[in-house]
Design a protein around this motif. Structure first.
Motif, PDB file in Angstrom:
ATOM      1  N   ARG A 206       3.887  -2.293  -9.146  1.00 16.87           N
ATOM      2  CA  ARG A 206       2.505  -2.742  -9.741  1.00 16.87           C
ATOM      3  C   ARG A 206       2.858  -2.855 -11.445  1.00 16.87           C
ATOM      4  NH1 ARG A 206      -2.610   0.467  -6.608  1.00 16.87           N
ATOM      5  NH2 ARG A 206      -1.340   0.275  -4.614  1.00 16.87           N
TER       6      ARG A 206
ATOM      7  N   VAL B 280       1.973  -8.445 -11.761  1.00 23.46           N
ATOM      8  CA  VAL B 280       0.922  -8.833 -11.330  1.00 23.46           C
ATOM      9  C   VAL B 280       0.689 -10.279 -10.823  1.00 23.46           C
ATOM     10  CG1 VAL B 280      -0.446  -6.635 -11.438  1.00 23.46           C
ATOM     11  CG2 VAL B 280      -0.720  -8.503 -13.124  1.00 23.46           C
TER      12      VAL B 280
ATOM     13  N   GLU C  13     -12.870  -3.606  -3.955  1.00 22.40           N
ATOM     14  CA  GLU C  13     -12.208  -2.208  -4.109  1.00 22.40           C
ATOM     15  C   GLU C  13     -12.181  -1.526  -2.738  1.00 22.40           C
ATOM     16  OE1 GLU C  13     -14.071  -0.574  -7.459  1.00 22.40           O
ATOM     17  OE2 GLU C  13     -12.760  -1.750  -8.973  1.00 22.40           O
TER      18      GLU C  13
ATOM     19  N   PRO D 261      -8.955  -4.952  -0.037  1.00 20.54           N
ATOM     20  CA  PRO D 261      -8.272  -6.100  -0.453  1.00 20.54           C
ATOM     21  C   PRO D 261      -8.980  -7.438   0.519  1.00 20.54           C
ATOM     22  CG  PRO D 261      -6.592  -4.901  -0.499  1.00 20.54           C
ATOM     23  CD  PRO D 261      -7.588  -4.330   0.195  1.00 20.54           C
TER      24      PRO D 261
ATOM     25  N   VAL E 284      -2.562  -8.991  -3.992  1.00 19.21           N
ATOM     26  CA  VAL E 284      -1.882  -7.892  -3.639  1.00 19.21           C
ATOM     27  C   VAL E 284      -0.995  -8.106  -2.844  1.00 19.21           C
ATOM     28  CG1 VAL E 284      -3.998  -6.129  -3.783  1.00 19.21           C
ATOM     29  CG2 VAL E 284      -3.518  -7.477  -1.528  1.00 19.21           C
TER      30      VAL E 284
ATOM     31  N   HIS F 118      -7.509 -10.098  -2.395  1.00 15.07           N
ATOM     32  CA  HIS F 118      -7.637  -9.626  -3.748  1.00 15.07           C
ATOM     33  C   HIS F 118      -8.208  -8.230  -3.864  1.00 15.07           C
ATOM     34  CE1 HIS F 118      -7.616 -13.867  -3.470  1.00 15.07           C
ATOM     35  NE2 HIS F 118      -7.147 -13.903  -4.852  1.00 15.07           N
ATOM     36  N   THR F 119      -7.797  -7.683  -4.857  1.00 17.42           N
ATOM     37  CA  THR F 119      -8.764  -6.282  -5.237  1.00 17.42           C
ATOM     38  C   THR F 119      -8.775  -6.520  -6.731  1.00 17.42           C
ATOM     39  OG1 THR F 119      -8.995  -3.986  -4.956  1.00 17.42           O
ATOM     40  CG2 THR F 119      -6.759  -4.788  -5.676  1.00 17.42           C
TER      41      THR F 119
ATOM     42  N   SER G  59      -8.571  -1.312  -9.947  1.00 17.04           N
ATOM     43  CA  SER G  59      -8.228  -0.488  -9.172  1.00 17.04           C
ATOM     44  C   SER G  59      -6.782  -0.377  -8.716  1.00 17.04           C
ATOM     45  CB  SER G  59      -9.218  -0.777  -7.827  1.00 17.04           C
ATOM     46  OG  SER G  59      -8.745  -1.787  -7.452  1.00 17.04           O
ATOM     47  N   TRP G  60      -6.116  -1.563  -8.967  1.00 16.73           N
ATOM     48  CA  TRP G  60      -4.625  -1.759  -8.880  1.00 16.73           C
ATOM     49  C   TRP G  60      -3.790  -1.142  -9.783  1.00 16.73           C
ATOM     50  CZ3 TRP G  60      -2.281  -2.698  -4.400  1.00 16.73           C
ATOM     51  CH2 TRP G  60      -0.871  -3.362  -4.398  1.00 16.73           C
TER      52      TRP G  60
END
Length: 362
Positions: free
Chosen positions: A69, A72, A129, A132, A167, A181-182, A186-187
């Motif tokens: 992370r 991204v 959230e 994903p 993600v 996707h998120t 949150s990621w």
């Protein structure tokens, strides 16, 4: 009167800053930060971009940044997917909100009359959230809460208003996966930095300058940046191109002599140097641009000879063999054919290490 910079001089400045005159010996993270965003609609182009630019690039290093992370895949400039460092995402996304709002309004907004977009975005954030989701999955679930509305358009409300990270395994070398996707928050966790248009323009000039106001706008997707550049003007070097267009640059940024040799490079699809200017003639002629840029939005892989686009390439894979097929736009000299063949062999060793290799120049 501002000094005039030739097309050749602008080309060498671009190649130097893009690490294409010679491969750099820096970390993958530092390269991603330096390049200020790698175009990433498809999973592999950022890897090919870094292979072209870094000495001894190992694709696992970039995959590790994504898993950890620290980098991204997220929609940013022009509303398209880019690979950026986590820190640069935080600096860029607050500035680019108008790009997403304008893009949504002109494409999907009319398909959702009378809908509370804030409510859609808030529910969409909760959904991504929870887990994903692809845009297709997100649209279906949103339509349960907002019946009678187009699921595709509902998902695009969330895309426009909630920063969404793609993600893993999407974007990992040698892996596959749908674009799920998120939310970026949150990621990556909550985090704040000071986001300023002035800083964005200076970062752009560092890696793409000298450039005009229209160039910065074409790269970012933002409009009305003239006042930002005017505010910065006292600290910038000012030039003109051969057509009299005013160009701006950082005073100490590299501007090599126009005669500096440029090695053959095999750029991947969507490479940023083809997409980051209003006037692209410092890297590709208008005639060649029409062959490289397809009507359905694909930017084909290209061959640089002498610093300029001179052809296209693709990899054809069959039964354990990988063939790099090169389509020249004009006849290559014998020396250029040899250089393209050598570079092509190196590229195949990177992309298809377990296959038999061949380079064919049409």
């Amino acid at each position: 009167m501002a000094p005039v910079l030739s097309r050749q001089t602008l080309n060498r400045a671009l190649l130097s800053r893009q690490l294409l005159l010679s491969r750099a010996d820096i970390s993958v993270h530092d390269a991603v930060a330096h390049l200020y965003g790698l175009q990433a609609q498809a999973p592999n182009p950022p890897y090919v971009a870094l292979w072209n630019r870094l000495d001894g690039f190992a694709p696992g290093e970039l995959s590790e940044l994504i898993v950890d992370r620290r980098a991204v895949r997220i929609a940013l400039m022009r509303g398209t997917i880019h690979l950026v460092t986590a820190d640069d995402y935080r600096r860029l996304r607050p500035l680019l909100g108008p790009v997403f709002e304008r893009g949504f309004a002109t494409t999907y907004g009319r398909r959702l009359p009378g809908l509370d977009f804030d409510a859609v975005a808030a529910h969409g954030r909760t959904l991504v959230e929870e887990q994903p989701r692809t845009f297709a999955e997100l649209g279906v679930v949103l339509a349960e809460r907002f019946p009678g509305h187009d699921p595709e358009a509902l998902a695009q409300v969330v895309r426009a208003r909630v920063p969404l990270v793609q993600v893993p395994p999407r974007g990992l070398w040698g892996s596959s996966g749908q674009a799920a996707h998120t939310s970026a928050e949150s990621w990556l966790g909550e985090g704040s930095v000071v986001a300023a248009l002035d800083d964005m323009v200076l970062r752009y000039l560092a890696v793409y300058g000298p450039a005009s106001v229209k160039d910065v706008q074409a790269w970012s997707g933002l409009t009305r940046l003239k006042e930002v550049v005017e505010r910065l003007r006292p600290g910038l070097a000012v030039f003109r191109d051969e057509h009299g267009v005013e160009l701006f640059d950082l005073p100490d940024a590299p501007r090599p002599e126009p005669g500096v040799p440029a090695p053959v490079r095999l750029l991947g699809e969507f490479d940023n140097i083809l997409l980051s200017y209003a006037d692209r003639t410092r890297i590709i002629s208008e005639e060649h641009r029409r062959r490289v840029f397809t009507v359905n939005g694909i930017i084909r892989s290209t061959v640089l000879i002498g610093g300029f686009v001179a052809g296209m390439w693709r990899v054809e894979r069959t039964r354990g063999q990988a063939v790099l097929a090169v389509e020249p736009f004009t006849a290559f000299s014998a020396a250029d054919r040899d250089a393209v063949t050598r570079e092509g062999a190196r590229l195949l060793a990177f992309t298809d290490p377990d296959a038999a290799h061949d380079v064919r120049i049409g």
